[in-house]
Design a protein around this motif. Structure first.
Motif, PDB file in Angstrom:
ATOM      1  N   GLN A 160      97.068  15.814 140.648  1.00  0.00           N
ATOM      2  CA  GLN A 160      97.309  16.448 141.938  1.00  0.00           C
ATOM      3  C   GLN A 160      96.026  16.485 142.767  1.00  0.00           C
ATOM      4  OE1 GLN A 160     100.403  17.635 142.871  1.00  0.00           O
ATOM      5  NE2 GLN A 160     101.074  16.668 140.970  1.00  0.00           N
ATOM      6  N   PRO A 161      96.118  16.323 144.087  1.00  0.00           N
ATOM      7  CA  PRO A 161      94.932  16.486 144.935  1.00  0.00           C
ATOM      8  C   PRO A 161      94.522  17.956 144.961  1.00  0.00           C
ATOM      9  CG  PRO A 161      96.882  16.197 146.284  1.00  0.00           C
ATOM     10  CD  PRO A 161      97.315  16.008 144.859  1.00  0.00           C
ATOM     11  N   LEU A 162      93.248  18.201 145.174  1.00  0.00           N
ATOM     12  CA  LEU A 162      92.738  19.570 145.194  1.00  0.00           C
ATOM     13  C   LEU A 162      91.890  19.776 146.439  1.00  0.00           C
ATOM     14  CD1 LEU A 162      92.538  22.224 143.491  1.00  0.00           C
ATOM     15  CD2 LEU A 162      90.357  21.337 142.669  1.00  0.00           C
ATOM     16  N   GLN A 163      92.211  20.788 147.201  1.00  0.00           N
ATOM     17  CA  GLN A 163      91.441  21.157 148.384  1.00  0.00           C
ATOM     18  C   GLN A 163      90.471  22.275 148.012  1.00  0.00           C
ATOM     19  OE1 GLN A 163      91.787  19.405 151.234  1.00  0.00           O
ATOM     20  NE2 GLN A 163      93.260  18.198 150.064  1.00  0.00           N
ATOM     21  N   PRO A 164      89.304  22.355 148.665  1.00  0.00           N
ATOM     22  CA  PRO A 164      88.373  23.455 148.370  1.00  0.00           C
ATOM     23  C   PRO A 164      89.065  24.810 148.534  1.00  0.00           C
ATOM     24  CG  PRO A 164      87.331  21.814 149.765  1.00  0.00           C
ATOM     25  CD  PRO A 164      88.788  21.442 149.680  1.00  0.00           C
ATOM     26  N   GLY A 165      88.836  25.710 147.598  1.00  0.00           N
ATOM     27  CA  GLY A 165      89.421  27.037 147.641  1.00  0.00           C
ATOM     28  C   GLY A 165      90.831  27.125 147.105  1.00  0.00           C
ATOM     29  N   GLN A 166      91.380  26.023 146.633  1.00  0.00           N
ATOM     30  CA  GLN A 166      92.754  25.981 146.121  1.00  0.00           C
ATOM     31  C   GLN A 166      92.756  26.164 144.611  1.00  0.00           C
ATOM     32  OE1 GLN A 166      94.684  22.222 146.978  1.00  0.00           O
ATOM     33  NE2 GLN A 166      96.127  22.488 145.304  1.00  0.00           N
ATOM     34  N   ASP A 167      93.694  27.000 144.101  1.00  0.00           N
ATOM     35  CA  ASP A 167      93.883  27.120 142.655  1.00  0.00           C
ATOM     36  C   ASP A 167      94.513  25.830 142.137  1.00  0.00           C
ATOM     37  OD1 ASP A 167      93.068  29.766 142.852  1.00  0.00           O
ATOM     38  OD2 ASP A 167      95.072  30.608 142.588  1.00  0.00           O
ATOM     39  N   ALA A 168      94.203  25.471 140.912  1.00  0.00           N
ATOM     40  CA  ALA A 168      94.871  24.347 140.251  1.00  0.00           C
ATOM     41  C   ALA A 168      96.042  24.935 139.467  1.00  0.00           C
ATOM     42  CB  ALA A 168      93.904  23.632 139.318  1.00  0.00           C
ATOM     43  N   THR A 169      97.252  24.429 139.715  1.00  0.00           N
ATOM     44  CA  THR A 169      98.436  24.953 139.029  1.00  0.00           C
ATOM     45  C   THR A 169      99.339  23.814 138.572  1.00  0.00           C
ATOM     46  OG1 THR A 169      99.735  25.152 141.047  1.00  0.00           O
ATOM     47  CG2 THR A 169      98.440  27.081 140.400  1.00  0.00           C
ATOM     48  N   ALA A 170     100.138  24.105 137.573  1.00  0.00           N
ATOM     49  CA  ALA A 170     101.145  23.156 137.097  1.00  0.00           C
ATOM     50  C   ALA A 170     102.192  23.929 136.316  1.00  0.00           C
ATOM     51  CB  ALA A 170     100.525  22.087 136.210  1.00  0.00           C
ATOM     52  N   ASP A 171     103.403  23.402 136.295  1.00  0.00           N
ATOM     53  CA  ASP A 171     104.460  23.944 135.439  1.00  0.00           C
ATOM     54  C   ASP A 171     104.354  23.271 134.081  1.00  0.00           C
ATOM     55  OD1 ASP A 171     105.487  25.619 137.383  1.00  0.00           O
ATOM     56  OD2 ASP A 171     106.926  24.150 138.092  1.00  0.00           O
ATOM     57  N   TRP A 172     104.534  24.057 133.019  1.00  0.00           N
ATOM     58  CA  TRP A 172     104.447  23.552 131.648  1.00  0.00           C
ATOM     59  C   TRP A 172     105.666  24.029 130.877  1.00  0.00           C
ATOM     60  CZ3 TRP A 172     102.465  26.736 127.247  1.00  0.00           C
ATOM     61  CH2 TRP A 172     102.384  26.008 126.051  1.00  0.00           C
ATOM     62  N   THR A 173     106.365  23.105 130.252  1.00  0.00           N
ATOM     63  CA  THR A 173     107.530  23.413 129.426  1.00  0.00           C
ATOM     64  C   THR A 173     107.275  22.872 128.023  1.00  0.00           C
ATOM     65  OG1 THR A 173     108.941  23.191 131.381  1.00  0.00           O
ATOM     66  CG2 THR A 173     110.039  23.192 129.230  1.00  0.00           C
ATOM     67  N   PRO A 174     106.817  23.728 127.101  1.00  0.00           N
ATOM     68  CA  PRO A 174     106.574  23.244 125.741  1.00  0.00           C
ATOM     69  C   PRO A 174     107.885  22.849 125.063  1.00  0.00           C
ATOM     70  CG  PRO A 174     106.326  25.632 125.845  1.00  0.00           C
ATOM     71  CD  PRO A 174     106.531  25.155 127.250  1.00  0.00           C
ATOM     72  N   THR A 175     107.858  21.742 124.343  1.00  0.00           N
ATOM     73  CA  THR A 175     109.061  21.255 123.651  1.00  0.00           C
ATOM     74  C   THR A 175     108.974  21.408 122.140  1.00  0.00           C
ATOM     75  OG1 THR A 175     108.150  19.018 123.644  1.00  0.00           O
ATOM     76  CG2 THR A 175     109.599  19.599 125.488  1.00  0.00           C
ATOM     77  N   THR A 176     107.831  21.893 121.649  1.00  0.00           N
ATOM     78  CA  THR A 176     107.666  22.119 120.209  1.00  0.00           C
ATOM     79  C   THR A 176     107.006  23.478 119.991  1.00  0.00           C
ATOM     80  OG1 THR A 176     105.489  21.063 120.167  1.00  0.00           O
ATOM     81  CG2 THR A 176     107.394  19.660 119.674  1.00  0.00           C
ATOM     82  N   SER A 177     107.331  24.101 118.854  1.00  0.00           N
ATOM     83  CA  SER A 177     106.684  25.368 118.517  1.00  0.00           C
ATOM     84  C   SER A 177     105.344  25.078 117.848  1.00  0.00           C
ATOM     85  CB  SER A 177     107.591  26.193 117.604  1.00  0.00           C
ATOM     86  OG  SER A 177     107.864  25.485 116.421  1.00  0.00           O
ATOM     87  N   GLY A 178     104.536  26.114 117.729  1.00  0.00           N
ATOM     88  CA  GLY A 178     103.213  25.979 117.120  1.00  0.00           C
ATOM     89  C   GLY A 178     102.123  26.278 118.139  1.00  0.00           C
ATOM     90  N   THR A 179     100.892  26.022 117.734  1.00  0.00           N
ATOM     91  CA  THR A 179      99.755  26.284 118.613  1.00  0.00           C
ATOM     92  C   THR A 179      99.515  25.081 119.520  1.00  0.00           C
ATOM     93  OG1 THR A 179      98.738  27.692 116.942  1.00  0.00           O
ATOM     94  CG2 THR A 179      97.299  26.871 118.689  1.00  0.00           C
ATOM     95  N   HIS A 180      99.475  25.342 120.817  1.00  0.00           N
ATOM     96  CA  HIS A 180      99.180  24.316 121.821  1.00  0.00           C
ATOM     97  C   HIS A 180      97.808  24.624 122.407  1.00  0.00           C
ATOM     98  CE1 HIS A 180     103.286  22.512 122.252  1.00  0.00           C
ATOM     99  NE2 HIS A 180     103.573  23.618 121.587  1.00  0.00           N
ATOM    100  N   ARG A 181      96.995  23.597 122.559  1.00  0.00           N
ATOM    101  CA  ARG A 181      95.676  23.741 123.183  1.00  0.00           C
ATOM    102  C   ARG A 181      95.766  23.110 124.568  1.00  0.00           C
ATOM    103  NH1 ARG A 181      91.276  24.698 119.700  1.00  0.00           N
ATOM    104  NH2 ARG A 181      89.998  23.165 120.763  1.00  0.00           N
ATOM    105  N   LEU A 182      95.592  23.942 125.594  1.00  0.00           N
ATOM    106  CA  LEU A 182      95.755  23.499 126.978  1.00  0.00           C
ATOM    107  C   LEU A 182      94.400  23.316 127.647  1.00  0.00           C
ATOM    108  CD1 LEU A 182      98.667  25.916 127.874  1.00  0.00           C
ATOM    109  CD2 LEU A 182      98.825  23.536 127.118  1.00  0.00           C
ATOM    110  N   TRP A 183      94.317  22.301 128.477  1.00  0.00           N
ATOM    111  CA  TRP A 183      93.084  21.915 129.163  1.00  0.00           C
ATOM    112  C   TRP A 183      93.399  21.593 130.626  1.00  0.00           C
ATOM    113  CZ3 TRP A 183      88.923  21.310 125.672  1.00  0.00           C
ATOM    114  CH2 TRP A 183      89.278  21.198 124.320  1.00  0.00           C
ATOM    115  N   MET A 184      92.395  21.684 131.482  1.00  0.00           N
ATOM    116  CA  MET A 184      92.497  21.151 132.829  1.00  0.00           C
ATOM    117  C   MET A 184      91.348  20.167 133.014  1.00  0.00           C
ATOM    118  SD  MET A 184      91.764  22.455 136.661  1.00  0.00           S
ATOM    119  CE  MET A 184      90.171  21.665 136.585  1.00  0.00           C
ATOM    120  N   ARG A 185      91.675  19.005 133.550  1.00  0.00           N
ATOM    121  CA  ARG A 185      90.631  18.022 133.849  1.00  0.00           C
ATOM    122  C   ARG A 185      90.580  17.866 135.357  1.00  0.00           C
ATOM    123  NH1 ARG A 185      88.689  12.302 131.784  1.00  0.00           N
ATOM    124  NH2 ARG A 185      87.914  11.545 133.761  1.00  0.00           N
ATOM    125  N   GLY A 186      89.396  18.036 135.917  1.00  0.00           N
ATOM    126  CA  GLY A 186      89.178  17.846 137.339  1.00  0.00           C
ATOM    127  C   GLY A 186      88.332  16.608 137.558  1.00  0.00           C
TER     128      GLY A 186
END
Length: 154
Positions: A81-107
């Motif tokens: 997604q494009p990012l403008q200065p001062g904008q939060d980075a957001t996304a919808d996430w729907t996990p399809t498996t149980s267990g521990t998920h490690r989430l990251w954001m790459r800019g």
């Protein structure tokens, strides 16, 4: 006499570094980098991932989120997604498996540099325990995901 002054300055600098490091880790726990909506996270329910604008390095022009053991061994969540200065980075996430998920954001930044924020560990269950709800309407799940310095684009 000069050796004594240099040693004393070095000792003071080391003490300041220790105080700064302990203050930073305490602040990080209260002011998370990556926030996951909801308090109980269940398979096939959708949650919002957010990195507040104040946590994103200046010059970041686009971003995407990842789910996996490391940023290089993860599955992309949604699209870049494009990012403008001062904008939060957001996304919808729907996990399809149980267990521990490690989430990251790459800019991504111009010139191929990148920032990586995370990981945020999230425990996902098949169904909510008695008395709990899988709803994503409450903000929670915030952890102490931390920024990792710039890495080259890959």
């Amino acid at each position: 006499m000069k050796k004594f002054q240099v040693a004393r300055v070095s000792l003071c600098a080391a003490a300041v570094a220790v105080i700064a490091a302990s203050t930073t880790s305490a602040a990080a726990a209260d002011d998370p980098f990556l926030i996951v909506s909801g308090t109980v996270h269940c398979v096939d329910n959708t949650y919002t991932l957010t990195v507040p604008a104040k946590k994103i390095q200046s010059g970041t022009s686009s971003y995407y989120f990842l789910d996996g053991a490391s940023p290089t061994e993860a599955t992309r969540i949604g699209s870049e997604q494009p990012l403008q200065p001062g904008q939060d980075a957001t996304a919808d996430w729907t996990p399809t498996t149980s267990g521990t998920h490690r989430l990251w954001m790459r800019g991504n930044q111009s010139g191929g540099a990148a920032i990586v924020i995370g990981p945020q560990a999230v425990e996902v269950v098949d169904t909510a325990p008695a008395g709990a709800d899988c709803a994503a309407d409450s903000t929670g799940g915030a952890g102490n995901g931390s920024p990792i310095g710039s890495i080259s684009a890959g």
